[in-house]
Design a protein around this motif. Structure first.
Motif, PDB file in Angstrom:
ATOM      1  N   UNK A 279      34.541  15.700   9.252  1.00  0.00           N
ATOM      2  CA  UNK A 279      33.683  15.505   8.094  1.00  0.00           C
ATOM      3  C   UNK A 279      33.220  14.071   7.995  1.00  0.00           C
ATOM      4  N   UNK A 280      32.613  13.699   6.867  1.00  0.00           N
ATOM      5  CA  UNK A 280      32.086  12.339   6.709  1.00  0.00           C
ATOM      6  C   UNK A 280      33.178  11.275   6.804  1.00  0.00           C
ATOM      7  N   UNK A 281      32.807  10.131   7.349  1.00  0.00           N
ATOM      8  CA  UNK A 281      33.683   8.959   7.357  1.00  0.00           C
ATOM      9  C   UNK A 281      33.469   8.239   6.030  1.00  0.00           C
ATOM     10  N   UNK A 282      34.431   8.336   5.133  1.00  0.00           N
ATOM     11  CA  UNK A 282      34.250   7.847   3.769  1.00  0.00           C
ATOM     12  C   UNK A 282      34.546   6.367   3.618  1.00  0.00           C
ATOM     13  N   UNK A 283      35.438   5.840   4.455  1.00  0.00           N
ATOM     14  CA  UNK A 283      35.810   4.435   4.313  1.00  0.00           C
ATOM     15  C   UNK A 283      36.356   3.927   5.632  1.00  0.00           C
ATOM     16  N   UNK A 292      41.199  -0.559  13.771  1.00  0.00           N
ATOM     17  CA  UNK A 292      40.207   0.028  12.875  1.00  0.00           C
ATOM     18  C   UNK A 292      40.812   1.263  12.213  1.00  0.00           C
ATOM     19  N   UNK A 293      40.873   1.262  10.898  1.00  0.00           N
ATOM     20  CA  UNK A 293      41.371   2.387  10.110  1.00  0.00           C
ATOM     21  C   UNK A 293      40.176   3.095   9.491  1.00  0.00           C
ATOM     22  N   UNK A 294      40.202   4.418   9.501  1.00  0.00           N
ATOM     23  CA  UNK A 294      39.118   5.193   8.892  1.00  0.00           C
ATOM     24  C   UNK A 294      39.708   6.302   8.037  1.00  0.00           C
ATOM     25  N   UNK A 302      42.972   7.863  10.016  1.00  0.00           N
ATOM     26  CA  UNK A 302      43.176   7.676  11.446  1.00  0.00           C
ATOM     27  C   UNK A 302      43.101   6.198  11.783  1.00  0.00           C
ATOM     28  N   UNK A 303      43.918   5.801  12.775  1.00  0.00           N
ATOM     29  CA  UNK A 303      43.913   4.431  13.284  1.00  0.00           C
ATOM     30  C   UNK A 303      43.370   4.456  14.703  1.00  0.00           C
ATOM     31  N   UNK A 363      47.994  -2.328   4.491  1.00  0.00           N
ATOM     32  CA  UNK A 363      46.760  -1.583   4.264  1.00  0.00           C
ATOM     33  C   UNK A 363      46.972  -0.663   3.075  1.00  0.00           C
ATOM     34  N   UNK A 364      46.020  -0.719   2.137  1.00  0.00           N
ATOM     35  CA  UNK A 364      46.032   0.162   0.977  1.00  0.00           C
ATOM     36  C   UNK A 364      45.061   1.308   1.213  1.00  0.00           C
ATOM     37  N   UNK A 365      45.505   2.505   0.880  1.00  0.00           N
ATOM     38  CA  UNK A 365      44.637   3.674   0.887  1.00  0.00           C
ATOM     39  C   UNK A 365      44.594   4.232  -0.527  1.00  0.00           C
ATOM     40  N   UNK A 366      43.383   4.424  -1.042  1.00  0.00           N
ATOM     41  CA  UNK A 366      43.221   4.881  -2.421  1.00  0.00           C
ATOM     42  C   UNK A 366      42.482   6.199  -2.456  1.00  0.00           C
TER      43      UNK A 366
END
Length: 1170
Positions: A279-283, A292-294, A302-303, A363-366
């Motif tokens: 699906x879309x890459x949101x961040x 690179x984190x996505x 994913x890293x 790394x923060x994920x929100x």
């Protein structure tokens, strides 16, 4: 309009209202008549010969008396230059010679026919009509909005891309921006755009410029370059270390773009790209170690290890497919790592944003309602907590379970009750309404499943940012700003604005916040509000810093740059200089607008009726606005309409018939283009634009406010359309207010409710709805915030901010203090002056109780209500049992930008309107109301944005005062670094001391890794290879890697070696197919970047760090940044370690305080936090 139709539904509400006494004296002229000698009664024999064309002979005998008794001095002739204003706010009629010849003026007025065909010649139609102005227009929400060449309520800005019309942006809306040192990159729905800051002040190419590449909407934008077409861009990220811009897209791909590639008129192409998500890459974010984190939908993170990205970037263009495969196979799925037996420790909500805490290598994920905290080096999950800061042990429900829950809810909503239950309690209408509303709610829940558009909780996280002092800030949908420490502990919360937070950015010691209301606020590191202003008239969705500006992107695609010192002395200089050049960039245009209103009484009109009403008046008109009332009524229809409104649906087959029929009368396919419409139950408003005017009209939005049945049903209320004409906002509101003679207060209250609550958004019935760009969540959030009551600040109504507002419709104001027979007498004698004295609307406007400060042309047509259908002529007035008194129910009232008497538009008063025609179509008999039409001549002044930007640049670059201010901002506080060489072995640490020797300003520092190299045995100079975002190698830990240093204090930074094991496919081109530790010596260069709290320049200190495994002797060159220097030479590793320790201990300045001493003497607000 038949009062017995829908008004009967309101009888219960009316019963609770006290009867309004009929007032016999309402105006000054009326009082004069009351105090004068008794007047003889006119027309004792009532013939009611209203269908006769001539005026009765007795009328001539009373001309002088009628003129003396009239109140025409309350009407303002637009073209008169000798107009004065009374203290009550009502304009007084004035003319040359103290009023002119009385008989001539009276005969001029009385000769006008009752119908629009009578007594109307072309020269009369082109003259501006006298106007009546209501009181109360200078106060509160009814005050005319302030306009100026340079907006006085916000800092002057650089219009990099002026607000384009939404209709021109279909398929290419801008959604993200990011800045490099020399460029601004913007992600759009069809690719990428790039602006060079060197060309930021250049004028636009104009429509079709640059070889035909420039399209509508970009003709005034600064010169830019575009990429080849791609899937819509969801996020943009800058990697200065490798001179690459990364973009995430809706098709799940991540693409790279080289910063330094040559840009010409041809679209530039992407570099490396790969399929990252389904699906879309949101961040996306680059961690402090260069990975690179996505983030994507469903909580997927994913890293992409830097080693594989680095190798893929080095491959040639013909090896692009191999490069993509190399990266695609290298990812680390964090969600799968923290899942056990199908139970995941992190939320399955979409990843709203990712943030790299470079201070602590985390790394923060929100998500909307929760956070997860990760170690950037080890990639381990450290903590999961919700928006309130509480730890969570999450067990997510699977998608199958969620679907089953929704199905169960649907069954509950639609289950049929027993017959016994049906027969009890409520009426059939109420049960029907409840059932429809319940079904609509279930449909809404299903339609929004999996999205956050209608999430009821107003605490959803919308944005994250890392401040200079190492604190993390989050913004919520209720406007709440929350401060967190680096370990995920909630510290403080602030609320300075009631609307949703959309984005953050930081520069120096400032935090910038963008809101859904278009407001930008500036905070300091302690959370104190420094300043704020309205940056755009739509949500601010992204902020980015570059070239000394904070750039803001609005949903409509406009980009503005605000200087980093704003608000400040630089703004005053630019405002003064730019305001003085007003004439250079001012443009003037004019447009004629036809506005028509008609209560159709649930009937349908013939083509001839529509041609008589509209078709005969559109020859020289650019915009046509039509408002209808009672298109369709009835209890069942109203209940269904209310249910459809709850899910964002509108319209009906009858409403569509009216739109199609009116379109044919206006030659929709040839001359006019319908831009949009809005229907609320029986109310319908629609707008057409002539095709040659179409390039200058757009941004159409719609709104609706119900007023019936407890402000819930649309039998009464208002529907509105808002458009942008020559860059000015014009609103049209079609109203149907409360009926019955005595309901004056209810009508006033209905208007006030509509005026305050009309909120414009994308309508499902707008023809350009595909160009909406964003959802209407802004309005949903605004309503939710108001319900939450989190802030006492009352938002200003949207109608208050428009340059011109036109109200049209069946206002239902009647004639008071007059009988049916008397009213017909006055109509038969064409004595409309007397009837106007009995007009409820005029009396209420004079008192400042309704339509405050608005204008209406002098009424010179008979009352438009109530008639028998299909009876021609004025003899068709209601002669039934009720004998309703004729009244001017159908009206058109407006206001523009005028606060005083002016005739020409300017940037201070950009919209100045006059009325050329205001009349009723008395020959139309399809309804119990007569249609009314009004033609406005609107003069509009607006700025040439391209020329204005050029003048802005000239002032900014050449003004001596500005140059002096900018030179002061380039100062960098003096700092020292204790060492420039560090040698580490396994698990060793060293301390680097950074000292701020300046006594008046804080120092902001951040530490990056310039690159890593492998030490070669032959002594050859190694090549530095930077990691993503100047990230650190995984064997090196630097803490804290960023922060602030108070005046005359220092901070100690720990530089440590850490063990790590990794599977690297390539190490200097040598494949490694097994788990191993690279035992070759490594060397990195750390860059310590320092600047002042508001500096526009910075300075770099370089520190060499070597990690050694062997015991060989090495040669280094020691060039300390300290005052004491050590000569380079041949030394052993143990000696180098002693040298590093010795250098750390040196301190030239005895007065420099340690952090402990500073804290013991005075608390430090900005001491670096870890």
């Amino acid at each position: 309009m038949d009062d017995t139709r829908i008004e009967d539904d309101d009888k219960d509400a009316l019963a609770g209202l006290s009867t309004v006494p009929l007032r016999k004296i309402q105006s000054h002229s009326h009082q004069l008549r009351a105090n004068s000698t008794p007047q003889k009664r006119r027309n004792k024999v009532r013939k009611h010969s209203l269908d006769e064309a001539q005026v009765p002979d007795c009328f001539e005998d009373h001309q002088q008396q009628y003129y003396n008794d009239s109140s025409d001095d309350d009407f303002f002739p637009y073209s008169s230059s000798s107009t004065t204003t009374a203290s009550s706010g009502t304009p007084v009629f004035g003319g040359s010679g103290g009023g002119g010849n009385t008989n001539d003026y009276l005969s001029q007025r009385m000769d006008r026919g009752l119908c629009m065909e009578d007594g109307q010649d072309e020269s009369r139609q082109l003259q501006a009509l006298p106007e009546f102005i209501g009181s109360g227009g200078m106060n509160g929400i009814f005050k005319v909005p302030v306009r100026a060449p340079v907006h006085p309520g916000r800092p002057p800005c650089l219009e990099l891309r002026p607000h384009p019309l939404r209709e021109t942006q279909v398929g290419k809306f801008l959604r993200n921006i990011a800045c490099t040192e020399t460029q601004l990159w913007a992600g759009q729905e069809c690719g990428i755009r790039v602006w060079d800051f060197d060309n930021a002040y250049d004028p636009g190419y104009g429509l079709g410029g640059s070889g035909g590449r420039v399209r509508r909407g970009d003709e005034d934008a600064a010169p830019f370059h575009e990429s080849v077409n791609t899937s819509p861009t969801m996020c943009v990220m800058v990697d200065c270390g490798n001179r690459v811009v990364w973009t995430g897209h809706k098709d799940g791909k991540i693409r790279s773009w080289k910063m330094d590639q040559p840009l010409d008129d041809n679209p530039f192409k992407e570099g490396l790209s790969w399929q990252a998500h389904r699906g879309p890459v949101l961040s996306m974010v680059l961690s402090s170690h260069g990975d690179l984190w996505s983030g994507a939908e469903g909580g997927i993170i994913k890293i992409w290890p830097w080693e594989s990205i680095e190798k893929s970037l080095s491959l040639k263009a013909e090896e692009r497919h191999m490069a993509a495969l190399l990266v695609e196979r290298s990812f680390v799925d964090l969600r799968s790592q923290v899942s056990v037996n199908g139970v995941c420790s992190i939320s399955s909500q979409d990843i709203k944003c990712l943030l790299s805490d470079n201070v602590r290598a985390k790394v923060w994920s929100a998500g909307p309602m929760s956070f997860s905290l990760w170690d950037a080096r080890t990639r381990e999950l450290l903590k999961v907590f919700n928006v309130d800061g509480q730890m969570e042990n999450r067990v997510d429900m699977s998608a199958v379970q969620q679907d089953q829950a929704v199905e169960d809810e649907m069954k509950i909503k639609f289950v049929s009750p027993s017959k016994k239950e049906k027969s009890q309690g409520t009426s059939f209408l109420q049960r029907s309404r409840n059932a429809i509303m319940g079904a609509a709610d279930a449909v809404r829940r299903v339609a929004t499943k999996g999205t956050s558009a209608f999430v009821e909780d107003v605490k959803r996280t919308e944005a994250l940012v890392l401040a200079a002092d190492g604190m993390i800030w989050s913004g919520c949908t209720n406007g709440l700003l929350v401060q967190w420490d680096g370990n995920g502990n909630r510290m403080q919360e602030f609320n300075f604005h009631p609307c949703a937070v959309q984005c953050f950015c930081t520069y120096g010691a400032r935090i910038y916040v963008g809101y859904v209301s278009g407001v930008v606020q500036v905070l300091d590191l302690e959370g104190n509000l420094v300043s704020g202003w309205v940056a755009h008239n739509s949500p601010v969705i992204k902020l980015a810093v570059g070239a000394g500006y904070v750039f803001s992107l609005a949903t409509h695609g406009g980009i503005r740059g605000w200087h980093i010192t704003s608000p400040g002395p630089l703004d005053s200089v630019i405002r003064s200089e730019l305001g003085g050049k007003e004439l250079i960039y001012t443009k003037r245009d004019h447009v004629r607008i036809l506005v028509g209103t008609w209560n159709v009484g649930q009937g349908r009109a013939s083509h001839d009726s529509l041609m008589s009403w509209l078709g005969s008046a559109v020859s020289d008109v650019g915009i046509v606005v039509v408002g209808l009332q009672e298109v369709e009524m009835g209890a069942g229809f109203l209940a269904m309409s209310a249910a459809k409104e709850t899910v964002g649906l509108e319209g009906s087959s009858v409403g569509q018939w009216w739109l199609d029929t009116i379109g044919k009368a206006l030659d929709e396919t040839g001359t006019f283009e319908r831009m949009g419409s809005r229907q609320l139950a029986g109310l319908l408003i629609s707008l057409w634009v002539k095709k040659d005017l179409r390039p200058f009209v757009g941004d159409i939005d719609a709104g609706a406010v119900p007023c019936g049945f407890g402000r819930a049903i649309g039998n009464k209320g208002g529907v509105g359309l808002r458009i942008r004409v020559y860059d000015r906002i014009v609103c049209f509101v079609n109203c149907h207010l409360a009926a019955h003679l005595e309901a004056v207060n209810r009508r006033n209250a209905d208007f006030d409710h509509i005026y305050r609550n009309m909120v414009f958004s994308r309508s499902s019935n707008l023809l350009n709805n595909a160009a909406a760009g964003v959802t209407t969540s802004a309005q949903v959030l605004r309503a939710a915030n108001a319900a939450a009551g989190g802030n006492s600040e009352e938002p200003k109504p949207e109608l208050s901010e428009a340059d011109m507002v036109v109200f049209l419709g069946d206002f239902n104001y009647r004639l008071f203090g007059i009988s049916y027979d008397e009213a017909r007498d006055f109509v038969s004698q064409r004595c409309f002056d007397w009837l106007r004295e009995k007009d409820q609307l005029r009396a209420e406007m004079q008192s400042g109780k309704v339509f405050q400060g608005m204008r209406e042309a002098l009424i010179r047509f008979p009352p438009t209500y109530k008639f028998e259908k299909h009876q021609a002529g004025l003899a068709g007035y209601d002669s039934g049992e009720k004998k309703r008194i004729p009244a001017w129910c159908d009206r058109i009232i407006y206001r523009d930008n005028r606060a005083t008497s002016v005739t020409n538009s300017s940037l201070e008063c950009p919209v100045v309107s006059s009325i050329l025609q205001y009349e009723a179509c008395m020959d139309v008999t399809d309804s119990d109301h007569k249609p009314v039409r009004c033609i406005f001549n609107v003069r509009i002044a607006h700025g040439d944005k391209s020329v204005r930007r050029r003048e802005f640049g000239r002032i900014y670059r050449s003004n001596e005062k500005i140059r002096s201010i900018l030179e002061g901002l380039s100062y960098i506080p003096e700092t020292t670094v204790s060492t420039n060489n560090i040698v580490l072995q396994n698990q060793e640490s060293s301390i680097v001391r950074i000292t701020n020797k300046y006594a008046k300003d804080t120092v902001i520092y951040k530490i990056m890794c310039e690159g890593q190299s492998t030490v070669k045995e032959d002594g050859e100079t190694p090549e530095l290879r930077p990691r993503g975002g100047f990230g650190l190698p995984r064997w090196l830990e630097v803490t804290p890697a960023a922060g602030i240093i108070n005046p005359e204090e220092f901070v100690e930074v720990s530089v440590s070696h850490k063990d790590f094991h990794t599977l690297e496919e390539y190490v200097d081109g040598i494949p490694q197919n097994w788990w191993s530790e690279d035992t070759r010596d490594k060397e990195v260069f750390l860059v310590i970047n320092v600047c002042g709290s508001c500096s526009t320049h910075s300075y770099n200190h370089r520190v060499r760090v070597r990690h050694c495994y062997s015991g060989k002797s090495i040669r280094i060159d020691s060039k300390s940044n300290h005052s004491r220097k050590y000569q380079g030479g041949l030394i052993h590793r143990s000696d180098l370690r002693q040298l590093s320790t010795l250098t750390d201990a040196i301190d030239d300045s005895q007065h420099i305080k340690t952090p402990q001493e500073a804290r013991s003497r005075t608390p430090s607000k900005n001491h670096p936090r870890s």
